[in-house]
Write a protein that holds these residues in place. Structure first.
Motif, mmCIF file in Angstrom:
data_model
loop_
_atom_site.group_PDB
_atom_site.id
_atom_site.type_symbol
_atom_site.label_atom_id
_atom_site.label_comp_id
_atom_site.label_asym_id
_atom_site.label_seq_id
_atom_site.Cartn_x
_atom_site.Cartn_y
_atom_site.Cartn_z
ATOM 1 N N MET A 3 35.968 23.384 47.329
ATOM 2 C CA MET A 3 36.599 23.843 46.091
ATOM 3 C C MET A 3 36.971 25.320 46.203
ATOM 4 O O MET A 3 38.081 25.711 45.864
ATOM 5 C CB MET A 3 35.633 23.614 44.925
ATOM 6 N N ARG A 4 36.050 26.128 46.704
ATOM 7 C CA ARG A 4 36.356 27.557 46.805
ATOM 8 C C ARG A 4 37.526 27.792 47.754
ATOM 9 O O ARG A 4 38.430 28.581 47.469
ATOM 10 C CB ARG A 4 35.121 28.316 47.302
ATOM 11 N N ARG A 5 37.536 27.069 48.858
ATOM 12 C CA ARG A 5 38.640 27.220 49.804
ATOM 13 C C ARG A 5 39.958 26.771 49.172
ATOM 14 O O ARG A 5 40.993 27.426 49.316
ATOM 15 C CB ARG A 5 38.353 26.386 51.066
ATOM 16 N N ALA A 6 39.890 25.663 48.458
ATOM 17 C CA ALA A 6 41.110 25.128 47.852
ATOM 18 C C ALA A 6 41.660 26.079 46.800
ATOM 19 O O ALA A 6 42.872 26.276 46.692
ATOM 20 C CB ALA A 6 40.834 23.765 47.234
ATOM 21 N N LEU A 7 40.775 26.680 46.033
ATOM 22 C CA LEU A 7 41.216 27.638 45.016
ATOM 23 C C LEU A 7 41.953 28.795 45.664
ATOM 24 O O LEU A 7 43.042 29.189 45.224
ATOM 25 C CB LEU A 7 40.007 28.188 44.260
ATOM 26 N N ALA A 8 41.342 29.313 46.706
ATOM 27 C CA ALA A 8 41.963 30.447 47.388
ATOM 28 C C ALA A 8 43.300 30.038 47.991
ATOM 29 O O ALA A 8 44.255 30.813 48.023
ATOM 30 C CB ALA A 8 41.031 30.975 48.474
ATOM 31 N N ALA A 9 43.365 28.785 48.449
ATOM 32 C CA ALA A 9 44.570 28.333 49.149
ATOM 33 C C ALA A 9 45.741 28.092 48.206
ATOM 34 O O ALA A 9 46.868 28.505 48.482
ATOM 35 C CB ALA A 9 44.271 27.060 49.950
ATOM 36 N N ALA A 65 34.388 48.941 39.035
ATOM 37 C CA ALA A 65 34.115 47.942 40.078
ATOM 38 C C ALA A 65 34.812 46.627 39.751
ATOM 39 O O ALA A 65 35.415 45.976 40.625
ATOM 40 C CB ALA A 65 32.604 47.721 40.200
ATOM 41 N N ALA A 66 34.740 46.240 38.469
ATOM 42 C CA ALA A 66 35.385 44.985 38.068
ATOM 43 C C ALA A 66 36.894 45.076 38.281
ATOM 44 O O ALA A 66 37.532 44.143 38.792
ATOM 45 C CB ALA A 66 35.072 44.685 36.602
ATOM 46 N N SER A 67 37.480 46.187 37.909
ATOM 47 C CA SER A 67 38.927 46.362 38.078
ATOM 48 C C SER A 67 39.303 46.327 39.554
ATOM 49 O O SER A 67 40.295 45.700 39.943
ATOM 50 C CB SER A 67 39.374 47.691 37.477
ATOM 51 N N ALA A 68 38.500 47.002 40.352
ATOM 52 C CA ALA A 68 38.783 47.031 41.782
ATOM 53 C C ALA A 68 38.711 45.637 42.383
ATOM 54 O O ALA A 68 39.499 45.269 43.270
ATOM 55 C CB ALA A 68 37.795 47.961 42.489
ATOM 56 N N ALA A 69 37.760 44.828 41.903
ATOM 57 C CA ALA A 69 37.607 43.469 42.440
ATOM 58 C C ALA A 69 38.900 42.667 42.251
ATOM 59 O O ALA A 69 39.231 41.785 43.061
ATOM 60 C CB ALA A 69 36.444 42.749 41.758
ATOM 61 N N LEU A 70 39.629 42.980 41.203
ATOM 62 C CA LEU A 70 40.878 42.258 40.950
ATOM 63 C C LEU A 70 41.967 42.582 41.978
ATOM 64 O O LEU A 70 43.057 42.017 41.942
ATOM 65 C CB LEU A 70 41.398 42.563 39.549
ATOM 66 N N GLY A 71 41.653 43.516 42.854
ATOM 67 C CA GLY A 71 42.582 43.784 43.944
ATOM 68 C C GLY A 71 42.464 42.741 45.036
ATOM 69 O O GLY A 71 43.387 42.563 45.831
ATOM 70 N N LYS A 72 41.328 42.023 45.048
ATOM 71 C CA LYS A 72 41.133 40.999 46.085
ATOM 72 C C LYS A 72 41.734 39.669 45.623
ATOM 73 O O LYS A 72 41.368 39.147 44.568
ATOM 74 C CB LYS A 72 39.637 40.825 46.363
ATOM 75 N N PRO A 73 42.624 39.098 46.397
ATOM 76 C CA PRO A 73 43.305 37.863 45.989
ATOM 77 C C PRO A 73 42.346 36.729 45.639
ATOM 78 O O PRO A 73 42.581 35.983 44.700
ATOM 79 C CB PRO A 73 44.149 37.503 47.215
ATOM 80 N N MET A 124 39.835 43.034 28.294
ATOM 81 C CA MET A 124 40.745 43.746 29.183
ATOM 82 C C MET A 124 40.621 43.244 30.623
ATOM 83 O O MET A 124 41.632 43.059 31.320
ATOM 84 C CB MET A 124 40.453 45.248 29.128
ATOM 85 N N VAL A 125 39.431 42.973 31.072
ATOM 86 C CA VAL A 125 39.255 42.441 32.427
ATOM 87 C C VAL A 125 39.904 41.065 32.530
ATOM 88 O O VAL A 125 40.616 40.749 33.501
ATOM 89 C CB VAL A 125 37.763 42.360 32.794
ATOM 90 N N SER A 126 39.691 40.233 31.536
ATOM 91 C CA SER A 126 40.264 38.889 31.534
ATOM 92 C C SER A 126 41.789 38.944 31.580
ATOM 93 O O SER A 126 42.437 38.235 32.353
ATOM 94 C CB SER A 126 39.812 38.142 30.278
ATOM 95 N N TYR A 127 42.343 39.818 30.755
ATOM 96 C CA TYR A 127 43.800 39.929 30.670
ATOM 97 C C TYR A 127 44.391 40.447 31.978
ATOM 98 O O TYR A 127 45.415 39.942 32.463
ATOM 99 C CB TYR A 127 44.156 40.870 29.515
ATOM 100 N N ALA A 128 43.729 41.427 32.548
ATOM 101 C CA ALA A 128 44.207 41.977 33.821
ATOM 102 C C ALA A 128 44.151 40.914 34.918
ATOM 103 O O ALA A 128 45.044 40.815 35.764
ATOM 104 C CB ALA A 128 43.375 43.193 34.210
ATOM 105 N N ALA A 129 43.095 40.106 34.884
ATOM 106 C CA ALA A 129 42.970 39.036 35.884
ATOM 107 C C ALA A 129 44.076 38.010 35.701
ATOM 108 O O ALA A 129 44.706 37.558 36.665
ATOM 109 C CB ALA A 129 41.600 38.374 35.766
#
Lengths: 191, 191, 191, 191
Positions: B17-23, B88-96, B160-165
């Motif tokens: 599931m995790r792989r499929a989500l990323a894919a 940290a949370a905002s930065a994490a959103l930089g990772k696909p 705000m985190v949810s919306y940015a995501a």
DNA sequence: GGATAATCGAGACGGTACGTCGAGTCTTTCC
DNA sequence: GGAAAGACTCGACGTACCGTCTCGATTATCC
């Protein structure tokens, strides 16, 4: 030279999409169902729309969709204006069809970011624009700090509406007041 | 006496599931695909999970998912703590892959509100709780107005985190600072 | 007063039908394809022909279709005449476009017996007629038994050509000779 | 290890094909219709058969199909044997379901020569074989010319049956007799 | 030499069937 | 009794043609 596109069919499809959203949510919408509901052939749908999401987009943009008709007032009092809009938007989330529409928009965005981005811009931008202008006007009037970041305020409001819609939790009047208080105090001028 | 549930199969499904989500995103995940990818029979999946969303839930909750490992600090300085987490949370959103996960969560919520609500509570509640406590502690210390509504602050951050995501727009450091400034000033004590 | 039917369009459709038959067989012919190939609108086809089979019929009847131009000789020698025709007909089955045409005719007949019957009559009757006359002439000349049934002979020849076309198996010269021998000997007079 | 193929479903499909042929002819058969009639999913049909024609083939080959049960006798009298078979075959063409089946076979052959060839071999070969043997036996007994070509006789009979089926014209008893007479006289020995 | 009326191309329309995909259930065999 | 394998029914997918229906543009007559 050929027969022109049938506006009737177009409207029927968009109406069917709105009805289907209200009935079962975006995930439950099927092209087959829309075609049957709109009494239109599938071919006609595929001829004019690239995807289910595209139909949603047009359905949202076309005509007066419920909940998007909240007014964007421009009085002299920033607090009054913001509270009026935010309160109306929050109240709209009490209507199931508005929540269904908003959730469909969110689902599309989460699924098809490109289209979603376009749609969100289409809906959010006027509001962001309005809030920004309102705040800047207040700043010119000295009601607000000189270094107040209008965009931050605007995004906070929009994010909160989006989040409330996603969770289907309309905000109470108290919460609306409290939120406006906090955000305005956050940019209030010294005196 | 009976054979116990195969932990190996369970982990394989969650990993798939995790792989499929990323894919391909949540919308592109299929039970059939998960079964094939995990080398597990469909029956095994249906025996242990009620829906695709349930697998997502377990996949999110289980093990260390990327992006949820942001620390919730408790120093003496409210601003430092909030800024640390929010940044940290905002930065994490930089990772696909984090965005993919977050969007999957949002898509499920928009599609299946009941399950979505549960999942969101599971993820948001600890953060809301932490922010609330942090704000209340600051209030006790007199750093914050006596009538500050901690819940409002907490929700603003989470929304705000949810919306940015959702929009896939990580917040810049400047924006993080500006947001924290506004919200903290919004509840700051007179002096 | 009105504009007359366009002969050009008619010919284009018939030509397109012949080309389509050769290309993919009767089953693969579509009205849409014919229209595109002939650069004619569908409406024009539907205006002038009742069915795909009707177009086939006209295409077969119209102009010189390959393979139907075998001559029907009338010399004094029955054997020579029959062999000439039967040999030419058999040889024509070596050409793919003839086989395609014949198979189309058979497919239509097997699918739409009424139309097929008419078409088959149109093609077979002249041949049956000719053979019958030839045999009767030979009978008058005493080359053939008085009780010889000309219709049986005619049908045997036609049936064999039809069957060979259906299976796409052209008859060898030896087979042609052997067949003519057997059938003629079957009606030969005692001396 | 997996569940084995359902023989029940297979039979239901073949039966539905036979019924559909009788009802509307091969051209009117649809996979969708077969699935509905057989109460089987389309997927099951596509899983086991490559084409509509393949189903027809199996339907024809499977079980006792009407009209193919004509006996192939082997008495001492060639004429009696051939007349018995040819008469029975001609008579079978009086039954609509036999004509429908035969026409379906012909339509498939005209449309898909490869498959058609295989099917035709399957049905025609035993008869050709039988006639050939019968004629050769008669030749050994001196009832037939030494140079008689058994294959020609066999093909003539088969071609005639095929042609009569295609046109849906059963042969009269008189015509049967006349045909047998001509062909046998065509290979009769001098005495 | 216009007016006129049926033709033509183009292609949109409501349909039906296609062949494929995945959902969720059931059945068989192996462990 | 759990699990892999995969057949089963069901329903939606997106496509191809069907036959019908407008359109505007194009001719040949006929006045």
């Amino acid at each position: 030279m050929p027969r022109p596109r049938s506006e009737k069919a177009r409207q029927a499809v968009l109406a069917a999409m709105r009805r289907a959203l209200a009935a079962g949510g975006y995930g439950a919408v099927t092209i087959e169902g829309l075609a049957a509901e709109a009494e239109v052939s599938k071919q006609t749908i595929y001829r004019w729309w690239k995807s289910k999401a595209a139909i949603l987009g047009e359905a949202l943009l076309d005509g007066s969709l419920p909940g998007a008709d909240v007014s964007l007032p421009m009085t002299d009092d920033l607090r009054t204006d913001l509270r009026a809009w935010f309160s109306a938007a929050s109240a709209a989330l009490g209507k199931p069809e508005v929540v269904a529409l908003a959730r469909a928009l969110i689902a599309v965005t989460a699924t098809d970011p490109e289209l979603g981005d376009a749609l969100n811009r289409r809906f959010a931008d006027p509001i962001v624009e309005w809030i920004t202008q309102r705040v800047e006007r207040a700043r010119d009037a000295g009601d607000v700090r000189a270094d107040a970041d209008a965009a931050v305020i605007a995004d906070q409001f929009v994010a909160m509406v989006s989040y409330a819609a996603l969770l289907g939790r309309p905000l109470s009047e108290e919460r609306v007041d409290a939120t406006v208080d906090v955000l305005l105090r956050g940019i209030a001028s010294g005196r």
